[in-house]
Scaffold this motif. Structure first.
Motif, PDB file in Angstrom:
ATOM      1  N   GLU A  45       0.814  -1.215   0.000  1.00  0.00           N
ATOM      2  CA  GLU A  45       0.000   0.000   0.000  1.00  0.00           C
ATOM      3  C   GLU A  45       0.851   1.272   0.000  1.00  0.00           C
ATOM      4  N   CYS A  46       1.911   1.266  -0.809  1.00  0.00           N
ATOM      5  CA  CYS A  46       2.830   2.401  -0.829  1.00  0.00           C
ATOM      6  C   CYS A  46       2.129   3.687  -1.285  1.00  0.00           C
ATOM      7  N   ARG A  47       1.226   3.577  -2.249  1.00  0.00           N
ATOM      8  CA  ARG A  47       0.514   4.764  -2.732  1.00  0.00           C
ATOM      9  C   ARG A  47      -0.436   5.313  -1.666  1.00  0.00           C
ATOM     10  N   THR A  48      -1.063   4.414  -0.922  1.00  0.00           N
ATOM     11  CA  THR A  48      -1.960   4.854   0.149  1.00  0.00           C
ATOM     12  C   THR A  48      -1.178   5.563   1.248  1.00  0.00           C
ATOM     13  N   LYS A  49      -0.017   5.022   1.595  1.00  0.00           N
ATOM     14  CA  LYS A  49       0.822   5.648   2.619  1.00  0.00           C
ATOM     15  C   LYS A  49       1.282   7.031   2.170  1.00  0.00           C
ATOM     16  N   ALA A  50       1.699   7.135   0.905  1.00  0.00           N
ATOM     17  CA  ALA A  50       2.136   8.426   0.376  1.00  0.00           C
ATOM     18  C   ALA A  50       0.972   9.415   0.359  1.00  0.00           C
ATOM     19  N   SER A  51      -0.203   8.917   0.006  1.00  0.00           N
ATOM     20  CA  SER A  51      -1.391   9.769  -0.044  1.00  0.00           C
ATOM     21  C   SER A  51      -1.731  10.320   1.334  1.00  0.00           C
ATOM     22  N   LYS A  52      -1.687   9.451   2.354  1.00  0.00           N
ATOM     23  CA  LYS A  52      -2.012   9.866   3.719  1.00  0.00           C
ATOM     24  C   LYS A  52      -1.068  10.967   4.187  1.00  0.00           C
ATOM     25  N   ARG A  53       0.216  10.811   3.914  1.00  0.00           N
ATOM     26  CA  ARG A  53       1.194  11.808   4.367  1.00  0.00           C
ATOM     27  C   ARG A  53       1.054  13.111   3.586  1.00  0.00           C
ATOM     28  N   PHE A  54       0.761  12.987   2.309  1.00  0.00           N
ATOM     29  CA  PHE A  54       0.541  14.175   1.484  1.00  0.00           C
ATOM     30  C   PHE A  54      -0.678  14.959   1.981  1.00  0.00           C
ATOM     31  N   LEU A  55      -1.753  14.244   2.305  1.00  0.00           N
ATOM     32  CA  LEU A  55      -2.967  14.886   2.808  1.00  0.00           C
ATOM     33  C   LEU A  55      -2.714  15.567   4.154  1.00  0.00           C
ATOM     34  N   THR A  56      -1.905  14.939   4.998  1.00  0.00           N
ATOM     35  CA  THR A  56      -1.583  15.540   6.294  1.00  0.00           C
ATOM     36  C   THR A  56      -0.857  16.870   6.107  1.00  0.00           C
ATOM     37  N   LEU A  57       0.088  16.918   5.178  1.00  0.00           N
ATOM     38  CA  LEU A  57       0.806  18.166   4.915  1.00  0.00           C
ATOM     39  C   LEU A  57      -0.139  19.239   4.389  1.00  0.00           C
ATOM     40  N   PHE A  58      -1.048  18.853   3.520  1.00  0.00           N
ATOM     41  CA  PHE A  58      -2.001  19.820   2.967  1.00  0.00           C
ATOM     42  C   PHE A  58      -2.933  20.351   4.053  1.00  0.00           C
ATOM     43  N   ARG A  59      -3.510  19.434   4.839  1.00  0.00           N
ATOM     44  CA  ARG A  59      -4.515  19.824   5.833  1.00  0.00           C
ATOM     45  C   ARG A  59      -3.941  20.659   6.963  1.00  0.00           C
ATOM     46  N   THR A  60      -2.658  20.497   7.252  1.00  0.00           N
ATOM     47  CA  THR A  60      -2.036  21.281   8.325  1.00  0.00           C
ATOM     48  C   THR A  60      -1.386  22.557   7.801  1.00  0.00           C
ATOM     49  N   GLY A  61      -1.536  22.821   6.511  1.00  0.00           N
ATOM     50  CA  GLY A  61      -1.011  24.060   5.939  1.00  0.00           C
ATOM     51  C   GLY A  61       0.469  24.052   5.654  1.00  0.00           C
ATOM     52  N   LYS A  62       1.135  22.898   5.756  1.00  0.00           N
ATOM     53  CA  LYS A  62       2.580  22.835   5.537  1.00  0.00           C
ATOM     54  C   LYS A  62       2.954  23.113   4.084  1.00  0.00           C
ATOM     55  N   LEU A  63       2.033  22.822   3.161  1.00  0.00           N
ATOM     56  CA  LEU A  63       2.316  23.061   1.743  1.00  0.00           C
ATOM     57  C   LEU A  63       1.957  24.480   1.323  1.00  0.00           C
TER      58      LEU A  63
END
Length: 371
Positions: free
Chosen positions: A337-355
């Motif tokens: 589930e490498c794509r799912t793991k990458a997706s989860k971390r990407f979403l976390t960065l977006f939702r916390t405003g890091k991006l």
């Protein structure tokens, strides 16, 4: 973003296709209870997410709210693009709706909100001994965080008041599952009702559903993290955001190279360290991750020779960017589930405003307002 909307129309909203089961029993019951109590409310604070000022509207409640004294509170303004947010304020003002952008965790921001509410209730305060203010909104827009800030402010003014129960705050939608009342003032007595986040039973617009999912108002398991990440990448690519990241990266490197290798000291560097800051390494780690993610996405975008307006080309670009995300997050391609793991971390960065700060909704034409 024409091709994006076209492509979204071909997607099923939920991960597995078929009917979406995301309106649980407690939402249906809460919706009925809210509608009943709205009739008694003297004022309504409708909390929305600043990143999706229209998509975070509960359309089912709008007919009931139209006849009420109401204020639209665009929460999480710290996560929204500060250049675009004033345009949204002007838009709501043009539709004769009072609107204020806030940060529910900031006392000064919430004080401004309460001052405006008091101003709007000035006439009613003079003749009513008890007033009821309702706080409504879809899940995870920050209603309970707002309630807690109001509690802290009211406690400063009314220290003798009985200690109030704090609202439960959580990062997941659906944390508040009943309606609770809190007294926040005397003479007149003002009560604030915190209500559960309630979505409409169905989402007719697929893009609205994905925006709600991207900002956390719909549980990830309903749509699937990979689908949400695909949507966000498509939005970023359509707007050319990776090019902006590359521009700022190049500018930063030029400034650093122009310093002739000399270290610019900060006054804090000269002060003795009384104790080692907690989580210092974690802070630098997050910054490095964000840099790697932005570099990977901008590098893929820069080398891309296709057309983002073409559906197939956009899919190819997103595939390359998923590979870049896995590399940035150091997830081996062979990992399960490498794509799912990458997706989860990407979403976390977006939702916390890091991006960076974003607003996903487009400001409507003021000449043709949307309710």
């Amino acid at each position: 973003m024409g091709i994006l909307k076209k492509k979204l129309g071909e997607m099923s909203f939920n991960m597995g296709g078929g009917p979406v089961n995301w309106f649980p029993g407690h939402m249906a019951a809460a919706s009925r209870a809210i509608q009943g109590r709205l009739k008694l409310a003297d004022f309504v604070i409708e909390v929305r997410d600043s990143r999706i000022p229209l998509s975070s509207t509960n359309e089912e409640l709008q007919p009931l709210l139209s006849g009420k004294r109401r204020l639209i509170a665009l929460n999480k303004k710290d996560l929204a693009n500060p250049n675009i947010l004033p345009k949204w304020i002007r838009y709501f003002e043009s539709t004769k709706q009072d609107c204020l952008s806030i940060n529910a965790h900031s006392k000064s921001s919430v004080r401004k909100l309460l001052e405006l509410v008091e101003l709007k209730l000035k006439e009613a305060i003079s003749r009513e001994p008890t007033l009821l203010v309702m706080v409504v909104g879809v899940p995870n827009v920050g209603k309970s965080a707002l309630i807690n800030s109001i509690h802290r402010i009211s406690a400063e003014h009314f220290p003798a008041q009985e200690r109030m129960k704090r609202a439960i705050v959580g990062p997941l939608p659906g944390v508040t599952q009943d309606i609770a009342g809190y007294k926040i003032a005397h003479q007149p007595s003002i009560y604030v009702l915190d209500t559960p986040g309630v979505l409409v039973p169905s989402i007719p617009d697929i893009e609205t559903g994905l925006k709600l999912a991207a900002t956390g108002s719909v549980k990830d398991s309903v749509v699937g993290e990979e689908r949400i990440a695909q949507y966000l990448l498509a939005v970023l690519n359509s707007r050319g955001t990776p090019l902006h990241w590359k521009y700022w990266k190049d500018k930063k490197e030029k400034l650093q190279n122009g310093a002739d290798g000399k270290h610019e000291y900060n006054i804090k560097d000269l002060l003795p360290n009384r104790r080692k800051p907690l989580d210092d390494s974690a802070v630098y780690y997050i910054e490095d991750i964000v840099t790697e993610v932005q570099h990977g996405l901008s590098d893929s975008f820069s080398k891309f020779d296709g057309n983002v307006e073409d559906e197939n080309d956009m899919e190819s670009l997103i595939e390359l960017q998923f590979e870049a995300l896995q590399k940035a997050f150091k997830i081996p391609p062979s990992a399960s589930e490498c794509r799912t793991k990458a997706s989860k971390r990407f979403l976390t960065l977006f939702r916390t405003g890091k991006l960076g700060p974003f607003i996903l909704d487009e400001v409507p034409d003021i000449c043709h307002p949307v309710s």
